[in-house]
Design a protein around this motif. Sequence first.
Motif, PDB file in Angstrom:
ATOM      1  N   UNK A   1     -11.865  -5.916  14.730  1.00 19.00           N
ATOM      2  CA  UNK A   1     -11.167  -5.881  16.013  1.00 19.00           C
ATOM      3  C   UNK A   1      -9.903  -6.734  16.081  1.00 19.00           C
ATOM      4  N   UNK A   2      -9.728  -7.678  15.144  1.00 19.34           N
ATOM      5  CA  UNK A   2      -8.589  -8.596  15.302  1.00 19.34           C
ATOM      6  C   UNK A   2      -7.712  -8.720  14.055  1.00 19.34           C
ATOM      7  N   UNK A   3      -7.817  -7.788  13.130  1.00 23.64           N
ATOM      8  CA  UNK A   3      -6.917  -7.768  11.970  1.00 23.64           C
ATOM      9  C   UNK A   3      -6.926  -6.378  11.363  1.00 23.64           C
ATOM     10  N   UNK A   4      -5.773  -5.974  10.835  1.00 26.38           N
ATOM     11  CA  UNK A   4      -5.685  -4.676  10.178  1.00 26.38           C
ATOM     12  C   UNK A   4      -6.175  -4.781   8.737  1.00 26.38           C
ATOM     13  N   UNK A   5      -6.648  -3.682   8.169  1.00 29.95           N
ATOM     14  CA  UNK A   5      -7.090  -3.709   6.768  1.00 29.95           C
ATOM     15  C   UNK A   5      -5.919  -3.990   5.833  1.00 29.95           C
ATOM     16  N   UNK A   6      -6.218  -4.642   4.714  1.00 30.17           N
ATOM     17  CA  UNK A   6      -5.204  -4.893   3.685  1.00 30.17           C
ATOM     18  C   UNK A   6      -5.813  -4.597   2.318  1.00 30.17           C
ATOM     19  N   UNK A   7      -6.227  -3.336   2.103  1.00 31.24           N
ATOM     20  CA  UNK A   7      -6.920  -2.997   0.864  1.00 31.24           C
ATOM     21  C   UNK A   7      -6.076  -3.346  -0.364  1.00 31.24           C
ATOM     22  N   UNK A   8      -6.751  -3.695  -1.449  1.00 37.69           N
ATOM     23  CA  UNK A   8      -8.187  -3.534  -1.718  1.00 37.69           C
ATOM     24  C   UNK A   8      -9.070  -4.694  -1.271  1.00 37.69           C
TER      25      UNK A   8
ATOM     26  N   UNK B   1     -14.955 -10.886   4.217  1.00 37.13           N
ATOM     27  CA  UNK B   1     -14.001 -10.288   3.282  1.00 37.13           C
ATOM     28  C   UNK B   1     -14.571  -8.949   2.840  1.00 37.13           C
ATOM     29  N   UNK B   2     -13.831  -7.880   3.088  1.00 42.04           N
ATOM     30  CA  UNK B   2     -14.266  -6.539   2.710  1.00 42.04           C
ATOM     31  C   UNK B   2     -13.487  -6.120   1.464  1.00 42.04           C
ATOM     32  N   UNK B   3     -14.203  -5.765   0.412  1.00 41.44           N
ATOM     33  CA  UNK B   3     -13.587  -5.418  -0.864  1.00 41.44           C
ATOM     34  C   UNK B   3     -13.806  -3.938  -1.168  1.00 41.44           C
ATOM     35  N   UNK B   4     -12.709  -3.244  -1.443  1.00 46.68           N
ATOM     36  CA  UNK B   4     -12.773  -1.882  -1.971  1.00 46.68           C
ATOM     37  C   UNK B   4     -12.791  -2.042  -3.485  1.00 46.68           C
ATOM     38  N   UNK B   5     -13.979  -2.080  -4.073  1.00 50.63           N
ATOM     39  CA  UNK B   5     -14.118  -2.463  -5.472  1.00 50.63           C
ATOM     40  C   UNK B   5     -13.359  -1.541  -6.430  1.00 50.63           C
ATOM     41  N   UNK B   6     -13.457  -0.198  -6.304  1.00 51.37           N
ATOM     42  CA  UNK B   6     -12.689   0.642  -7.234  1.00 51.37           C
ATOM     43  C   UNK B   6     -11.188   0.364  -7.178  1.00 51.37           C
ATOM     44  N   UNK B   7     -10.656   0.158  -5.969  1.00 53.41           N
ATOM     45  CA  UNK B   7      -9.226  -0.124  -5.836  1.00 53.41           C
ATOM     46  C   UNK B   7      -8.873  -1.489  -6.409  1.00 53.41           C
ATOM     47  N   UNK B   8      -9.744  -2.474  -6.222  1.00 48.73           N
ATOM     48  CA  UNK B   8      -9.503  -3.799  -6.782  1.00 48.73           C
ATOM     49  C   UNK B   8      -9.569  -3.745  -8.306  1.00 48.73           C
ATOM     50  N   UNK B   9     -10.471  -2.928  -8.834  1.00 46.50           N
ATOM     51  CA  UNK B   9     -10.555  -2.768 -10.284  1.00 46.50           C
ATOM     52  C   UNK B   9      -9.283  -2.140 -10.842  1.00 46.50           C
TER      53      UNK B   9
END
Length: 465
Positions: A312-319, A329-337
């Motif tokens: 609710x208080x920040x936009x995503x910054x993938x990965x 902290x939300x991690x998009x693991x395939x993208x981080x890899x």
Amino acid sequence: MLLLSGCARLLDGTPVSIFADPFRVGGLRAVDGPTGLRPDASPPSREVKGTDGGRIDQLAAQSVSDLEAFWTTTYPNTFDGDFRPAKALVSWDPRQPRGKFCASRTFLLVNAAYCYLDNTIGWDRRLLLPALRNAYGDIAVTMVLAHEYGHAIARTAGITKRRQTPTLVAEQQADCLAGVYLRWVAHGDSPRFTLSTGDGLNGVLAAMLALRDPLLNPGETVGGNEHGSAFERLSAFQFGFTDGAGSCRGIDAEEIEQRRGELPVQLQQNETGEVPVSEASVQMIVDAMTTTFAPAEPPKLSFDADAAPSCPDARPSPPASYCPATNTIVVDLPALQTMGTPNEDQKLATLSGDNTAYSALISRYLQRVQIEHGGLVLDNAAAALRTACLTGVATTRLSQGVETTNGGKITLTAGDLDEAVSGLLTNGLAAGDVNGESVPAGFSRIDAYRTGVLGDFDRCLQRFP
């Protein structure tokens, strides 16, 4: 990065810096715009020996002509004596067996160089310079020749003394002098070239990364045959760009040792320095940050990438995204890899690797650290550069080795610093605010990161309050 598991200037306390404005680069506004050879540029004033008359040699001749126009005026304002132009310019095709440069064969010589024997400058027109131009534009060729001409200037001025000045020092002096010239271009004073301080200068820095020289080999010491890391070379370039030719005099072995500090400069035997990104390695990095910064409420870790947009208080910054509301902290693991996988392009050296990903992850952890400090705005340009600075602080801590609560240990190895710098230029997340937004100039991101690498937590907060 090894995972060894057991299972700015200040006056009266007020920041005073040429980098104080996040939207300026060395005092110039950070803007995108034209970069490269001007369409109305005058013909080159220099001829090229061995030329095939092609585009690369024409561009190189224009570059040297422009460099000499600059140094003819600038040299006597900084150094004693008169400016002395290069004696000759030499072009070769490394596939041809009969060429010569600097008393050596040019067969298989994929490089550009300054020859101390006879004050000449030469380049490979077939492989290296075309690859750089294709990747980074015309200005990349100019940058290479600005570096080589920097060697000529340093020698004439007596800064570099043949057989006495270590290669490490001579190379960074040349990088510094290249920065002096390119500041003139960026200011709009060159009659032949333009350079925007946004994407154009980012491209110049990226080209320097592609031309980084080998790190220290086992058994060598400062003063041996090594040129320094890309991180060090970019620092030297920035000295010249911001402070002028006089700053290049101050680069010597002692200054470089001080700037290098306790950072690793070589790989140990049989090490690659690369650890594939995985759930286990990500968890270990987060644990190491908890050990290092000891927040009262360490952030939780989630690998549910679909949860990031619901913050609710920040936009995503993938990965990697940080949500203050849930302290997660939300991690998009395939993208981080993907981010942490070394680039295998064989034409140019590249710097992406595991620490490109891990430094982005660390920067998200540091959002929580900033929240607990209290009163800090997290969604503006100063916050983005503060995050880069603190990521630099974390880098230095990790280079010294950090033990985690479960008995593991993380230690940065040579090359990890350069991988972080590569990320600062290519994706900017390690220099991003809580929403992942960064400032347009990679120059400013790298300077903020360097402030943290060479400083501490308090210095980052003083510089970017």
